[in-house]
Design an enzyme around this catalytic site. Structure first.
Site, PDB file in Angstrom:
ATOM      1  N   TRP A  88     -18.103 -31.345  -4.281  1.00 26.13           N
ATOM      2  CA  TRP A  88     -19.225 -30.401  -4.327  1.00 26.13           C
ATOM      3  C   TRP A  88     -20.538 -31.033  -3.843  1.00 26.13           C
ATOM      4  CZ3 TRP A  88     -18.427 -25.275  -5.250  1.00 26.13           C
ATOM      5  CH2 TRP A  88     -17.187 -24.926  -5.788  1.00 26.13           C
ATOM      6  N   LYS A 121     -17.982 -23.217  -1.853  1.00 25.83           N
ATOM      7  CA  LYS A 121     -19.132 -22.363  -1.560  1.00 25.83           C
ATOM      8  C   LYS A 121     -19.791 -22.870  -0.288  1.00 25.83           C
ATOM      9  CE  LYS A 121     -20.429 -21.102  -6.325  1.00 25.83           C
ATOM     10  NZ  LYS A 121     -21.511 -21.142  -7.347  1.00 25.83           N
ATOM     11  N   ASP A 335     -17.921   6.130  -2.410  1.00 26.47           N
ATOM     12  CA  ASP A 335     -18.794   6.290  -3.570  1.00 26.47           C
ATOM     13  C   ASP A 335     -20.244   6.488  -3.141  1.00 26.47           C
ATOM     14  OD1 ASP A 335     -19.515   5.919  -6.499  1.00 26.47           O
ATOM     15  OD2 ASP A 335     -20.639   4.280  -5.572  1.00 26.47           O
ATOM     16  N   GLU A 389     -17.755  11.387  -2.227  1.00 24.19           N
ATOM     17  CA  GLU A 389     -18.369  11.725  -3.519  1.00 24.19           C
ATOM     18  C   GLU A 389     -19.812  12.128  -3.220  1.00 24.19           C
ATOM     19  OE1 GLU A 389     -19.649   9.777  -7.783  1.00 24.19           O
ATOM     20  OE2 GLU A 389     -20.191   8.931  -5.857  1.00 24.19           O
TER      21      GLU A 389
END
Length: 734
Positions: A88, A121, A335, A389
């Site tokens: 990391w 990451k 949505d 929707e």
């Protein structure tokens, strides 16, 4: 020579009231055509070929087994991969290089530099700052059980999932949707998994007769309690439910059993989170989102995509194709479409006329994106299902793109749940007007298909109430054991069935039910949170209730199953017109036909009717469903084994019609099928010969007779029913 007036675009030709707004409609259509031409390099490729960013960005392996990682990060000055593979820590070996276009970053690594399961990451630097970020195109994100930190995960299993059902075509005649949530689908107080859903819930849905599963909360979201609507990682199926292979197996199993699978697709907004999401990927808060006041959705605490930016359109269109291509989803329920369409997100607006849809308050970029999204989806899979929707009623939303529409296959009939809530809350039973009910159930655009529903997950959330709870409330806890029902429970059971029957039978394309609501699941949904001690007690489905034959729940579940079966017995049910037969507001009686099915409703809480006449096509009619059947918690006042024949009337003989005389108990509905096609009907029919009709139909007022004779209304009604049946049998013998 007189020149012909220009031809109206499709949706205007279908609805002349749109003529004053045809220029705006054509302008939106032309905008979409221009964008398609722009993105496809003048039509040199299909739009779906443009939507392949997921094959380029993110982490991949080439033919040699080497790792290649790419990210769109135009504002970054340096990017490093950090993770399990390098402690990391920032290291030159894992430094990305900026591409020639000045916006993309890339790194190529040896096959041993990363391995399956590694967490990682990006460490992104920009002028004036830096931060750890999860890649935008990541396909797998996991959360540490102890620290609760989210990380990307290298996902490259040795064996790829092998699809057993490689092609699938959904059954949409009609489309019967079972809306569900993986995590809260189990009986146990925990977060359920894809595997548990496949093993425990799919068999229930198959048995119920639904032909489509709509799954919520698939895209990764940091907060479980958001119901999946605050998405952080748009290409990653939520890992809290299992692995990508588990999800693929679930979908594959559904397909093998004839079930389509669609997912809630959230492209209306994104979570604000910067470390986990797209909020500030590389020092530019507006990389994916609108600048200024339009960046944040002030009611949802989220960020609004910039639909006018090519790279954002590329990201979202690629996301549509990815879920179809990689996971074999059969389509999407989009949505929050209303929020996308309007600068004010449709909030606080009473859409009372067509002018409200063309007044300059609409986001043309969003309108264009939605049209493009539907085009991509149907290019990838011509049988794919798309549902909007949308609550404002924007014309053309579910009309064909070629006709000036946005290309959705269906729109949700979002006004229906609100209508039923209002009816239950504000109207006494005597005020339930069948004319009003029929109008609300069938009031829709003729050129757009709709999904009807009485309630969805929205009505089940904490702070709201499901239909069954509004009808019975706390009495469900004390009077829902068979034999212990009080009047409140009996009323609730009857109306729950009638509401769902009239909503489903008047559908304009499809019908939706949220898991558990079909059998009256009690209480609301409350996801684990600090306020409830992070408990899953109310974020589950208590299947044990409907499985317990000593409780009333199974009556409602059995009724729903039969209701679906009856609808499916009529070929192309959704394509048959809803033909009004008779509506009498004073009697609270409503009757209509769909194909060979005759639906009759008596909404009166006290009045039953004998020999009530309906003018219908000549023939024999058999009862195929009765809300008053003891099998579904009713009283069984009518003899459903009796075959019903139309009575001759010379006035209507040339029309091929006659009078069908029925006994209709109070607060009940019955479905009859005209003889001549297959139907799920009771065995050993008794036949009664037709006799000449008496006009008009007779009726009696149970309430008045109850007062006069001082006997229970139910007993009196039953007495009348048996007398009527006895008379018919006697006539048959003669």
């Amino acid at each position: 020579m007189k020149s012909e007036s220009p031809k109206h675009i499709g949706i205007v030709a279908n609805d002349p009231w749109l003529e004053p707004y045809e220029d705006a409609i054509r302008g939106r259509h032309d905008h979409a055509l221009w964008m398609i031409d722009h993105l496809t390099n003048g039509g040199k490729m299909k739009l779906s070929d443009f939507a392949t960013g997921y094959l380029y960005y993110g982490l991949h392996r080439n033919a040699k087994g080497e790792w290649i990682f790419r990210e769109w990060a135009p504002n970054a000055t340096e990017i490093y991969l950090i993770g399990d593979f390098n402690g990391w820590k920032e290291s030159p070996k894992y430094a990305l290089k900026k591409s020639k276009n000045g916006q993309d970053w890339e790194i190529k690594l040896s096959k041993t530099a990363l391995k399956h399961g590694d967490l990682y990451k990006m460490l992104v630097k920009w002028d004036g700052g830096q931060g750890e970020r999860i890649p935008a195109w990541v396909r797998r994100v996991v959360q540490d059980d102890e620290t609760k930190i989210f990380s990307a995960q290298v996902w490259a299993p040795e064996k790829e999932y092998k699809w057993k059902k490689k092609t699938f075509k959904p059954d949409t005649t009609p489309l019967l949707i079972y809306e569900c949530h993986i995590g809260m689908a189990q009986d146990a107080e925990k977060v359920g998994t894809y595997k548990e859903f496949k093993d425990n819930i799919l068999p229930r849905i198959i048995k119920e007769g639904y032909n489509c599963v709509q799954i919520m909360a698939i895209q990764e979201h940091p907060y479980y309690g958001s119901f999946g609507y605050h998405v952080s990682n748009f290409f990653a199926p939520s890992s809290r439910f299992g692995t990508p292979e588990d999800l693929k197996e679930l979908i594959d199993t559904a397909h093998q059993n004839g079930l389509a699978v669609i997912m809630d697709l959230v492209h209306s907004h994104a979570v604000k989170n910067e470390v986990e999401g797209l909020g500030n990927l590389c020092g530019d808060p507006n990389q994916y989102f609108y600048p200024g006041d339009r960046r944040e959705h002030n009611q949802w605490d989220s960020l609004c995509f910039d639909y006018g930016k090519d790279q954002v359109i590329h990201f979202l269109l690629s996301n549509c194709k990815y879920w179809l291509d990689e996971f074999h989803f059969d389509g999407f329920r989009f949505d929050g479409v209303t929020s996308m369409l309007y600068y004010n997100h449709g909030l606080g607006v009473d859409f009372g006329g067509y002018g409200d849809y063309f007044n300059g308050g609409q986001d043309d970029n969003a309108l264009c994106y939605l049209a493009l999204a539907n085009k991509v989806i149907h290019e990838v899979n011509k049988n794919a299902i798309t549902i909007a929707e949308e609550m404002s009623g924007m014309p053309g939303l579910a009309a064909k793109f070629e006709d000036g529409g946005m290309g959705f296959d269906y729109r949700l009939a979002m006004g229906l749940p609100d209508y039923w809530i209002k009816m239950i809350k504000e109207k006494s039973d005597e005020q339930w007007n069948p004319r009003d009910i029929f109008w609300e159930m069938t009031n829709r655009r003729a050129d757009e298909k709709t999904i009807s529903y009485a309630e969805s997950h929205d009505q089940a959330l904490v702070g709201d109430k499901t239909i069954i709870f509004r009808l019975i409330d706390a009495d469900m806890y004390w009077h829902f054991k068979k034999g212990d029902e009080n009047e409140m429970a009996r009323r609730g059971i009857a109306l729950h069935k009638m509401i769902r029957l009239v909503t489903s039978s008047t559908m304009g394309g499809g019908y939706l039910n949220f898991m558990g609501n079909e059998w009256g699941h009690p209480e609301w949904i409350d996801f684990p949170r600090e306020g409830n001690g992070w408990s899953c007690k109310y974020a589950r489905r208590q299947w044990n209730l409907v499985d317990n034959k000593e409780l009333c729940y199974h009556w409602l579940g059995d009724f729903d199953r039969k209701m679906i079966e009856v609808m499916k017995s009529q070929k192309n049910f959704n394509l048959t017109p809803v033909q009004e037969i008779w509506i009498n507001e004073g009697d609270q009686i409503m009757a209509f036909m769909r194909g060979d099915l005759l639906y009759v409703f008596n909404f009166s809480p006290t009045r039953s009717f004998t020999d009530y006449g309906f003018l219908v096509p000549l023939g024999e009619y058999d009862v195929v469903l009765n809300t008053d059947s003891p099998d579904y918690g009713g009283f069984g006042f009518a003899d459903d084994s009796v075959a019903h024949f139309t009575n001759f009337d010379p006035m209507y003989a040339n029309d091929g019609k006659g009078w069908l005389m029925l006994y209709i108990p109070a607060r009940s509905a019955v479905v009859l099928k005209k003889k001549g096609s297959k139907a799920p009907v009771p065995a050993q029919k008794k036949t009664v010969p037709a006799v000449k009709a008496k006009a008009p139909a007779k009726k009696h007022d149970v309430a008045k007779e109850k007062a006069a004779e001082k006997v229970p209304a139910d007993a009196l009604t039953e007495k009348k029913a048996k007398a009527a049946t006895k008379a018919k049998k006697s006539a048959a013998k003669k």
